[in-house]
Write an enzyme that holds these catalytic residues in place. Structure first.
Site, PDB file in Angstrom:
ATOM      1  N   GLN A 262      -9.946   7.351  -8.953  1.00  0.00           N
ATOM      2  CA  GLN A 262      -9.084   7.891  -7.906  1.00  0.00           C
ATOM      3  C   GLN A 262      -8.652   9.319  -8.217  1.00  0.00           C
ATOM      4  O   GLN A 262      -8.447  10.124  -7.304  1.00  0.00           O
ATOM      5  CB  GLN A 262      -7.861   6.993  -7.712  1.00  0.00           C
ATOM      6  CG  GLN A 262      -8.200   5.617  -7.169  1.00  0.00           C
ATOM      7  CD  GLN A 262      -8.998   5.694  -5.874  1.00  0.00           C
ATOM      8  OE1 GLN A 262      -8.519   6.171  -4.853  1.00  0.00           O
ATOM      9  NE2 GLN A 262     -10.245   5.221  -5.918  1.00  0.00           N
ATOM     10  N   HIS A 265     -10.602  12.386  -6.675  1.00  0.00           N
ATOM     11  CA  HIS A 265     -10.460  12.796  -5.281  1.00  0.00           C
ATOM     12  C   HIS A 265      -9.842  14.178  -5.147  1.00  0.00           C
ATOM     13  O   HIS A 265     -10.266  14.991  -4.325  1.00  0.00           O
ATOM     14  CB  HIS A 265      -9.571  11.797  -4.527  1.00  0.00           C
ATOM     15  CG  HIS A 265     -10.301  10.642  -3.942  1.00  0.00           C
ATOM     16  ND1 HIS A 265     -11.086  10.743  -2.829  1.00  0.00           N
ATOM     17  CD2 HIS A 265     -10.349   9.333  -4.318  1.00  0.00           C
ATOM     18  CE1 HIS A 265     -11.601   9.555  -2.539  1.00  0.00           C
ATOM     19  NE2 HIS A 265     -11.173   8.690  -3.425  1.00  0.00           N
ATOM     20  N   GLU A 331      -0.774   2.872  -2.264  1.00  0.00           N
ATOM     21  CA  GLU A 331      -1.899   2.812  -1.335  1.00  0.00           C
ATOM     22  C   GLU A 331      -2.883   1.749  -1.816  1.00  0.00           C
ATOM     23  O   GLU A 331      -3.279   0.864  -1.075  1.00  0.00           O
ATOM     24  CB  GLU A 331      -2.580   4.178  -1.277  1.00  0.00           C
ATOM     25  CG  GLU A 331      -3.832   4.199  -0.422  1.00  0.00           C
ATOM     26  CD  GLU A 331      -4.612   5.489  -0.572  1.00  0.00           C
ATOM     27  OE1 GLU A 331      -5.443   5.762   0.307  1.00  0.00           O
ATOM     28  OE2 GLU A 331      -4.420   6.221  -1.576  1.00  0.00           O
ATOM     29  N   HIS A 332      -3.294   1.866  -3.075  1.00  0.00           N
ATOM     30  CA  HIS A 332      -4.179   0.889  -3.708  1.00  0.00           C
ATOM     31  C   HIS A 332      -3.452   0.243  -4.878  1.00  0.00           C
ATOM     32  O   HIS A 332      -2.942   0.942  -5.749  1.00  0.00           O
ATOM     33  CB  HIS A 332      -5.438   1.558  -4.282  1.00  0.00           C
ATOM     34  CG  HIS A 332      -6.197   2.392  -3.298  1.00  0.00           C
ATOM     35  ND1 HIS A 332      -6.137   3.774  -3.297  1.00  0.00           N
ATOM     36  CD2 HIS A 332      -7.032   2.045  -2.294  1.00  0.00           C
ATOM     37  CE1 HIS A 332      -6.918   4.244  -2.335  1.00  0.00           C
ATOM     38  NE2 HIS A 332      -7.468   3.222  -1.706  1.00  0.00           N
ATOM     39  N   ASP A 365     -13.362   1.068  -1.167  1.00  0.00           N
ATOM     40  CA  ASP A 365     -13.720   2.349  -0.578  1.00  0.00           C
ATOM     41  C   ASP A 365     -15.031   2.274   0.184  1.00  0.00           C
ATOM     42  O   ASP A 365     -15.257   3.055   1.110  1.00  0.00           O
ATOM     43  CB  ASP A 365     -13.836   3.416  -1.665  1.00  0.00           C
ATOM     44  CG  ASP A 365     -12.481   3.901  -2.159  1.00  0.00           C
ATOM     45  OD1 ASP A 365     -11.484   3.699  -1.446  1.00  0.00           O
ATOM     46  OD2 ASP A 365     -12.425   4.480  -3.257  1.00  0.00           O
ATOM     47  N   HIS A 424      21.020  -7.364  39.295  1.00  0.00           N
ATOM     48  CA  HIS A 424      19.997  -8.122  38.577  1.00  0.00           C
ATOM     49  C   HIS A 424      20.011  -9.573  39.052  1.00  0.00           C
ATOM     50  O   HIS A 424      18.967 -10.173  39.320  1.00  0.00           O
ATOM     51  CB  HIS A 424      20.253  -8.072  37.060  1.00  0.00           C
ATOM     52  CG  HIS A 424      19.808  -6.805  36.411  1.00  0.00           C
ATOM     53  ND1 HIS A 424      20.260  -5.576  36.804  1.00  0.00           N
ATOM     54  CD2 HIS A 424      18.950  -6.594  35.373  1.00  0.00           C
ATOM     55  CE1 HIS A 424      19.700  -4.646  36.030  1.00  0.00           C
ATOM     56  NE2 HIS A 424      18.896  -5.246  35.156  1.00  0.00           N
TER      57      HIS A 424
END
Length: 442
Positions: A262, A265, A331-332, A365, A424
């Site tokens: 990771q 990235h 996230e992961h 992924d 109403h």
């Protein structure tokens, strides 16, 4: 990687939220930088997009819309092994996404009193695919297939113009578009692409969309924030992050490889290990030191792992590790322990969870069949990853006949009177010209 030792401390959730490592991201500054770019596209359309392509992508004089025949023809240059992998991804993701489409539900309160709940797709979606440090054909497919599975009838895809490819989008993005069946593709990048989706650009045939999805850098995320409300967005997805909960039963080489995967990235990517074993942490750090210099993006990895957003965190036990993970909202999340299911039982907040030593984030992924467009920056504590559900809206369809309405006439009048809204109640009474209805009357 720095080490944070939380052992021997009884920390509240508030304290954990303050202690988890984060990248230093000034979202408000990014928003102020992109706001005029978005406004310029709204006001001047194609002219603004061309200026932004020149300034940010170094591309001029190119076609902003990629011809359909170019998209189809791109597959001739796709290596067979890549095409096979992308086709497998499409097939797996279609199956995984189908499970996210709820069936219509019917609730019957009485004879003639029915509510149907259906899930209706939006009409048009704008999909964004990044094109900075790398091309992401997998992200194209993650977005497109999820939308298609939801039943969205109209899709548009945007990705930055590539100067080295004559101002068109990256070939790998075109391969993915062709295999996913997306025929409307634009060579537009960054905040301008998000603005173009939201406002439309008539001169190039780009109609406004209802929802904008897809990952991108901080400026893409900021542009999503600016247009949110005019259109829907999936999330303000930022730089990737991984948190691994592991004990000394895990393989330190596996953990080190996943942290590095990771970190490659982006220099701001976050890699975090949480463990209850100091000796195991030392083994992982040694493995990282051996592996990191040998990987292709070693400098990027070194910067990411050495940044404030990455750390090894020592805790007293795995229950505390789960509490810390929930505060982080990764996230992961990977779980590699002797009893993965026990740890998993304590997890509530994560974008996607990868359980066991043979379930690395890299699998998600690409070929797990799950979606890899996930919430970042702690937003997994309240947001979900991309899926078919992203493009669906629940709609309630109510149907009562006369007898069923008669049964609730009196209590409805009572509620209308209590709220000071007599009309109403009168709207119901108008359907019963007699002095008062009788429950069950025909």
């Amino acid at each position: 990687m720095r080490t944070i030792d939380l052992r021997g401390r009884d920390l509240s959730r508030s304290e954990l939220l303050g202690l988890v490592p984060r990248a230093a991201v000034d979202a408000e500054t990014a928003v102020e930088r992109v706001r005029p770019l978005v406004a310029d596209v709204a006001a001047r359309g194609e002219a603004a997009l061309r200026e932004q392509a020149r300034d940010f992508d170094g591309a001029e004089g190119h076609a902003l819309r990629v011809p359909e025949e170019t998209i189809a023809a791109s597959l001739a240059d796709c290596p067979p092994e890549v095409r096979g992998a992308l086709e497998e991804l499409v097939a797996r993701l279609r199956r995984g996404s189908a499970a996210q489409v709820p069936a219509e539900q019917v609730t019957r309160f009485a004879d003639g009193a029915v509510i149907r709940q259906r899930w209706q797709p939006v009409s048009r979606v704008g999909l964004y695919a990044p094109g900075g440090k790398a091309a992401y054909p997998s992200s194209v497919i993650m977005n497109a297939v999820a939308a298609q599975t939801a039943g969205v009838p109209s899709l548009a895809l945007a990705s930055p113009a590539q100067r080295e490819h004559g101002g068109s989008v990256h070939p790998a993005v075109l391969w993915a578009a062709a295999l996913a069946g997306v025929t409307e593709v634009y060579a537009i990048g960054g905040a301008g692409a998000i603005a173009a989706f939201a406002h439309g650009v008539p001169s190039i045939g780009l109609d406004p969309v209802d929802v904008v999805t897809g990952p991108g850098n901080v400026f893409v995320a900021a542009a999503k924030r600016v247009v949110n409300g005019l259109v829907g967005i999936d999330s303000e997805a930022g730089t990737t992050e991984i948190l691994i909960i592991a004990d000394d039963g895990a393989d330190p080489e596996f953990v080190a490889a996943d942290l590095i995967s990771q970190a490659e990235h982006d220099e701001a990517a976050a890699s975090v290990l949480v463990t209850d074993s100091e000796p195991f942490a030392a083994e992982v750090l040694a493995a990282v030191a051996r592996r990191a210099p040998r990987t292709r993006h070693s400098e990027r990895v070194r910067t990411a792992l050495g940044g404030p957003q990455s750390a090894v965190i020592l805790v007293d036990d795995l229950a505390t590790a789960a509490r810390l993970s929930n505060a982080y909202g990764p996230e992961h999340l990977e779980i590699q322990t002797r009893d993965d299911e026990s740890v998993l039982a304590g997890i509530t907040d994560a974008g996607a969870i990868f359980v066991g030593g043979y379930t690395p984030v890299s699998l998600g992924d690409y070929l797990a069949g799950s979606n890899h467009v996930l919430p970042t920056g702690g937003t997994a504590r309240f947001a979900a990853g991309l899926g078919a559900h992203t493009f669906l809206r629940p709609q309630q369809i109510i149907g009562y006949d006369r007898a069923a309405l008669a049964e609730v006439h009196a209590p409805l009048l009572a509620l209308a009177a209590a709220e000071g809204l007599p009309a109403h109640g009168e709207a119901v009474s108008a359907r019963f010209p007699s002095p008062g209805p009788v429950a069950g009357e025909e």
